[in-house]
Design an enzyme around this catalytic site. Structure first.
Site, PDB file in Angstrom:
ATOM      1  N   CYS A   1     -16.332   1.751   0.472  1.00 30.25           N
ATOM      2  CA  CYS A   1     -15.144   0.930   0.774  1.00 30.25           C
ATOM      3  C   CYS A   1     -14.734   1.047   2.236  1.00 30.25           C
ATOM      4  O   CYS A   1     -14.080   0.163   2.768  1.00 30.25           O
ATOM      5  CB  CYS A   1     -14.000   1.320  -0.144  1.00 30.25           C
ATOM      6  SG  CYS A   1     -13.566   3.061  -0.032  1.00 30.25           S
TER       7      CYS A   1
ATOM      8  N   HIS B   1      -7.307   0.575  -6.491  1.00 27.93           N
ATOM      9  CA  HIS B   1      -7.543  -0.234  -5.287  1.00 27.93           C
ATOM     10  C   HIS B   1      -8.236  -1.529  -5.738  1.00 27.93           C
ATOM     11  O   HIS B   1      -9.421  -1.750  -5.462  1.00 27.93           O
ATOM     12  CB  HIS B   1      -8.413   0.563  -4.305  1.00 27.93           C
ATOM     13  CG  HIS B   1      -8.394   0.046  -2.904  1.00 27.93           C
ATOM     14  ND1 HIS B   1      -7.604  -1.006  -2.491  1.00 27.93           N
ATOM     15  CD2 HIS B   1      -9.092   0.433  -1.795  1.00 27.93           C
ATOM     16  CE1 HIS B   1      -7.809  -1.237  -1.201  1.00 27.93           C
ATOM     17  NE2 HIS B   1      -8.696  -0.374  -0.767  1.00 27.93           N
TER      18      HIS B   1
ATOM     19  N   ASP C   1     -17.302   7.174  -1.749  1.00 27.83           N
ATOM     20  CA  ASP C   1     -16.023   7.090  -1.027  1.00 27.83           C
ATOM     21  C   ASP C   1     -15.708   8.494  -0.499  1.00 27.83           C
ATOM     22  O   ASP C   1     -16.367   9.477  -0.888  1.00 27.83           O
ATOM     23  CB  ASP C   1     -14.926   6.598  -1.997  1.00 27.83           C
ATOM     24  CG  ASP C   1     -13.577   6.372  -1.314  1.00 27.83           C
ATOM     25  OD1 ASP C   1     -13.531   6.304  -0.059  1.00 27.83           O
ATOM     26  OD2 ASP C   1     -12.556   6.284  -2.031  1.00 27.83           O
TER      27      ASP C   1
ATOM     28  N   GLN D   1     -10.161  -4.071  -3.404  1.00 30.04           N
ATOM     29  CA  GLN D   1     -11.432  -3.496  -2.978  1.00 30.04           C
ATOM     30  C   GLN D   1     -12.511  -3.749  -4.037  1.00 30.04           C
ATOM     31  O   GLN D   1     -13.593  -4.241  -3.732  1.00 30.04           O
ATOM     32  CB  GLN D   1     -11.263  -1.981  -2.752  1.00 30.04           C
ATOM     33  CG  GLN D   1     -12.511  -1.288  -2.311  1.00 30.04           C
ATOM     34  CD  GLN D   1     -12.921  -1.684  -0.904  1.00 30.04           C
ATOM     35  OE1 GLN D   1     -12.120  -1.606   0.009  1.00 30.04           O
ATOM     36  NE2 GLN D   1     -14.151  -2.123  -0.722  1.00 30.04           N
TER      37      GLN D   1
ATOM     38  N   ARG E   1       0.886  -1.179   0.000  1.00 29.74           N
ATOM     39  CA  ARG E   1       0.000   0.000   0.000  1.00 29.74           C
ATOM     40  C   ARG E   1       0.911   1.212   0.000  1.00 29.74           C
ATOM     41  O   ARG E   1       1.701   1.423   0.933  1.00 29.74           O
ATOM     42  CB  ARG E   1      -0.914   0.014   1.220  1.00 29.74           C
ATOM     43  CG  ARG E   1      -1.570   1.384   1.407  1.00 29.74           C
ATOM     44  CD  ARG E   1      -2.680   1.406   2.416  1.00 29.74           C
ATOM     45  NE  ARG E   1      -3.846   0.719   1.896  1.00 29.74           N
ATOM     46  CZ  ARG E   1      -5.065   0.808   2.422  1.00 29.74           C
ATOM     47  NH1 ARG E   1      -5.271   1.552   3.498  1.00 29.74           N
ATOM     48  NH2 ARG E   1      -6.079   0.165   1.893  1.00 29.74           N
TER      49      ARG E   1
ATOM     50  N   ARG F   1     -13.693  -8.619   1.760  1.00 21.43           N
ATOM     51  CA  ARG F   1     -12.268  -8.400   1.458  1.00 21.43           C
ATOM     52  C   ARG F   1     -11.478  -9.648   1.854  1.00 21.43           C
ATOM     53  O   ARG F   1     -10.573 -10.087   1.143  1.00 21.43           O
ATOM     54  CB  ARG F   1     -11.725  -7.187   2.246  1.00 21.43           C
ATOM     55  CG  ARG F   1     -12.303  -5.829   1.854  1.00 21.43           C
ATOM     56  CD  ARG F   1     -11.783  -5.327   0.524  1.00 21.43           C
ATOM     57  NE  ARG F   1     -10.337  -5.223   0.478  1.00 21.43           N
ATOM     58  CZ  ARG F   1      -9.606  -4.213   0.983  1.00 21.43           C
ATOM     59  NH1 ARG F   1     -10.220  -3.177   1.542  1.00 21.43           N
ATOM     60  NH2 ARG F   1      -8.290  -4.199   0.878  1.00 21.43           N
TER      61      ARG F   1
END
Ligand code: CP
Ligand code: NVA
Length: 306
Positions: free
Chosen positions: A263, A128, A223, A131, A101, A291
């Site tokens: 998310c 991402h 988001d 996700q 990340r 996830r």
């Protein structure tokens, strides 16, 4: 199959579908996979904070019989304490895969180029993908299908929006992204999704009107308005993004059985109000749990070598 998973389009449509099938099996009977990646080691490099990504990768590899090692920003300081090349050349001799990340997408691309082992994108400024995989798995779980739905993303044309478009492209979905002017998704991300959609019949739309977007939606997704690394813009963005807030009024324009997705982490009272995120239509925690299952399937696909 490609060595790495840096964006959803690194998997073919068939690979995504088989990943979802595997994730479904892993979710319903985790014990069948307790030995699947026995003694395999996954490095977790984090240059930004995380709750879900860290927990789900850590728990996920352990549930598959492997181990993880968490490397914090202070420990590695990618590209500053040591070059990305040197980090990759060290870690490929010590672990079996690396989840990263970080900020620049070029960092994960470089890691993938330099390391012989799989690199998994756990979020960059650009994408991402883990996700979006969990999100489309969740849509399929709740709605029983992905095609013939209107999937609407409202807010910033960011990393999450890019990966949702990429997944929509690969899976032949209809996605409408509604952002304020000047905050549209990156043009390359849009083109990448449209290109992927040529084979699957996907429809990828980018507009600026949130009301038009949400009409008859089956899925409403949002988001944060300022992503990690954009904290200094947060105040300015709050004013610009206010018409894009997913509140009860806006959500009521979607279909009565529309689901709300995010998310997470959510900034309650900004991009979404409590009444929407806490409503029976909200699937945000199921989405977060998925996830774990979907990433276990991704780890298995990339790391299992018989
Ligand atoms: N959705 C997500 O990636 O959450 P974290 O930032 O907590 O990992
Ligand atoms: N767009 C958000 C997603 C967090 C999971 C960010 O990059 O901060």
């Amino acid at each position: 199959m490609k060595k790495d998973f840096l964006e959803v389009t690194d998997f073919t449509t068939e690979e995504i579908i088989s990943t979802f099938e595997l994730a479904s099996k892993m979710k319903s009977k985790p014990s069948d996979y307790y030995e699947a990646l026995r003694y395999k080691t996954l490095a977790l490099i984090f240059e930004k904070p995380s709750l879900r990504t860290r927990t789900t990768f850590d728990v996920g590899i352990q549930q598959l019989g492997g181990f993880s090692i968490y490397l914090s920003p202070a420990e590695i300081n990618l590209g500053k304490r040591e070059s990305v090349y040197d980090v990759a050349k060290n870690l490929e001799r010590m672990v079996d895969a690396i989840m990263v990340r970080t900020f620049g997408h070029n960092i994960v691309e470089d890691m993938a180029k330099f390391a012989k082992i799989p690199i998994i994108n756990g979020l960059t400024d650009y994408a991402h993908p883990c996700q979006a995989m969990a999100d489309f798995f969740t849509i399929q779980e709740v709605k029983g299908t992905i095609k013939n739905l209107k999937i609407v993303y409202i807010g910033d044309g960011n990393n999450v929006a890019h990966s949702l478009m990429a997944a929509a492209g690969r899976l032949g979905a209809h996605i409408v992204v509604a952002t304020p002017k000047g905050f549209e998704p990156n043009l390359n991300a849009y083109r990448n999704a449209v290109e992927a959609g040529k084979e699957t019949g996907a429809k990828i739309e980018v507009i600026n009107d949130p009301i038009e977007a949400v009409k008859n939606a089956d899925v409403v997704y949002t988001d944060v308005w300022a992503s990690m690394g954009q904290e200094s813009e947060a105040e300015k963005r709050k004013k610009i993004f206010l018409p894009y807030q997913v509140n009860a009024k806006l959500f009521s324009l979607a279909k009565p059985d529309a689901i709300f997705m995010h998310c997470l982490p959510a900034h309650r009272g900004e991009e979404v109000t409590d009444e929407v995120i806490d409503s029976p239509n909200s699937v945000v925690f199921q989405e977060a749990e998925n996830r774990l299952h979907v990433q276990k399937a991704i780890l298995y696909k990339l790391m299992k070598k018989d």
